[in-house]
Design an enzyme around this catalytic site. Structure first.
Site, short mmCIF file in Angstrom:
data_model
loop_
_atom_site.label_atom_id
_atom_site.label_comp_id
_atom_site.label_asym_id
_atom_site.label_seq_id
_atom_site.Cartn_x
_atom_site.Cartn_y
_atom_site.Cartn_z
CG HIS A 51 -0.20 -0.13 2.52
ND1 HIS A 51 -0.27 -1.26 3.30
CD2 HIS A 51 0.65 0.70 3.16
CE1 HIS A 51 0.48 -1.12 4.36
NE2 HIS A 51 1.06 0.07 4.30
C1 T46 Z 1 3.23 -0.03 6.95
C2 T46 Z 1 3.80 -1.38 7.23
C3 T46 Z 1 5.27 -1.37 7.41
C4 T46 Z 1 -3.94 -0.68 13.71
O1 T46 Z 1 -5.04 -0.90 14.25
N1 T46 Z 1 -3.15 0.36 14.13
C5 T46 Z 1 -1.94 0.63 13.58
O2 T46 Z 1 -1.25 1.61 14.01
C6 T46 Z 1 -1.51 -0.18 12.49
C7 T46 Z 1 -0.16 0.11 11.81
C8 T46 Z 1 -2.30 -1.20 12.06
N2 T46 Z 1 -3.48 -1.45 12.67
C9 T46 Z 1 -4.30 -2.60 12.21
C10 T46 Z 1 -4.88 -2.49 10.82
C11 T46 Z 1 -5.00 -3.94 10.40
O3 T46 Z 1 -6.21 -4.48 10.89
O4 T46 Z 1 -3.45 -3.75 12.20
C12 T46 Z 1 -3.85 -4.64 11.16
C13 T46 Z 1 -2.68 -5.00 10.26
O5 T46 Z 1 -2.28 -3.82 9.53
P1 T46 Z 1 -1.73 -3.90 8.02
O6 T46 Z 1 -2.42 -4.96 7.28
O7 T46 Z 1 -1.79 -2.50 7.47
O8 T46 Z 1 -0.22 -4.35 8.29
P2 T46 Z 1 1.02 -4.26 7.30
O9 T46 Z 1 2.15 -4.93 7.98
O10 T46 Z 1 0.70 -4.71 5.93
O11 T46 Z 1 1.35 -2.69 7.22
C14 T46 Z 1 1.81 -2.02 8.38
C15 T46 Z 1 1.27 -0.60 8.40
O12 T46 Z 1 -0.15 -0.62 8.30
C16 T46 Z 1 1.81 0.23 7.27
O13 T46 Z 1 1.60 1.59 7.58
O14 T46 Z 1 3.86 0.81 6.34
O15 T46 Z 1 3.23 -2.01 8.39
#
Ligand code: T46
Length: 132
Positions: A51
């Protein structure tokens, strides 16, 4: 505002007890720090990210282990291999990121400029490439 992802070497103090690395706002971190989170217990073959962020700026650090960060700025891909806890990768807003090739036991620290908001995410790569 900086628009290019880049590696930042972080100041590190070493002595016989080990190493200490630090970051402070405006010196090493080119934004106001609002939030941190970290990825760990990452399964083999996992891919994180996939993303871009409309506003959020970020620094990623491999606190332990190693991984590869692929960044797209809307025109081209660039790859950054992170494996040292004293090297941060700065990713500006409006850059697509994918994080792959996590080694076993790796920990990815993320320091960011905004509070969490799903509205800040662009999760469609073709929309992102169209300039959103
Ligand atoms: C990024 C990479 C390196 C929250 O509730 N609060 C938060 O501060 C974050 C970061 C995530 N979440 C929730 C949202 C989703 O339900 O945690 C779950 C997993 O998040 P996501 O699928 O976005 O995880 P990644 O590892 O693909 O991405 C994350 C960050 O979202 C993003 O900003 O740069 O780590």
């Amino acid at each position: 505002m900086q628009t290019q992802a880049r590696l930042i070497e972080l100041p590190t103090i070493r002595d016989e007890r080990g190493a200490l690395t630090f970051l402070d706002e405006w010196n090493q971190v080119p934004f106001e720090m609002k939030r941190i989170y970290y990825l760990y217990d990452i399964g083999t073959g996992s891919k994180r990210g996939g993303h871009a962020h409309l506003k959020m700026e970020q620094i990623l650090i491999a606190l332990s282990g190693s991984f590869l960060v692929r960044v797209h700025d809307g025109k081209k891909w660039e790859e950054f291999s992170l494996s040292y806890p004293y090297v941060g990768l700065y990713i500006p807003s409006m850059n697509w990121r994918e994080i792959i090739n996590f080694s076993s036991g790796s920990v990815c620290l993320s320091i960011v400029s905004t509070e969490y908001s799903e509205e800040d995410y662009i999760r469609d790569f073709s929309l992102f490439c169209q300039g959103f």
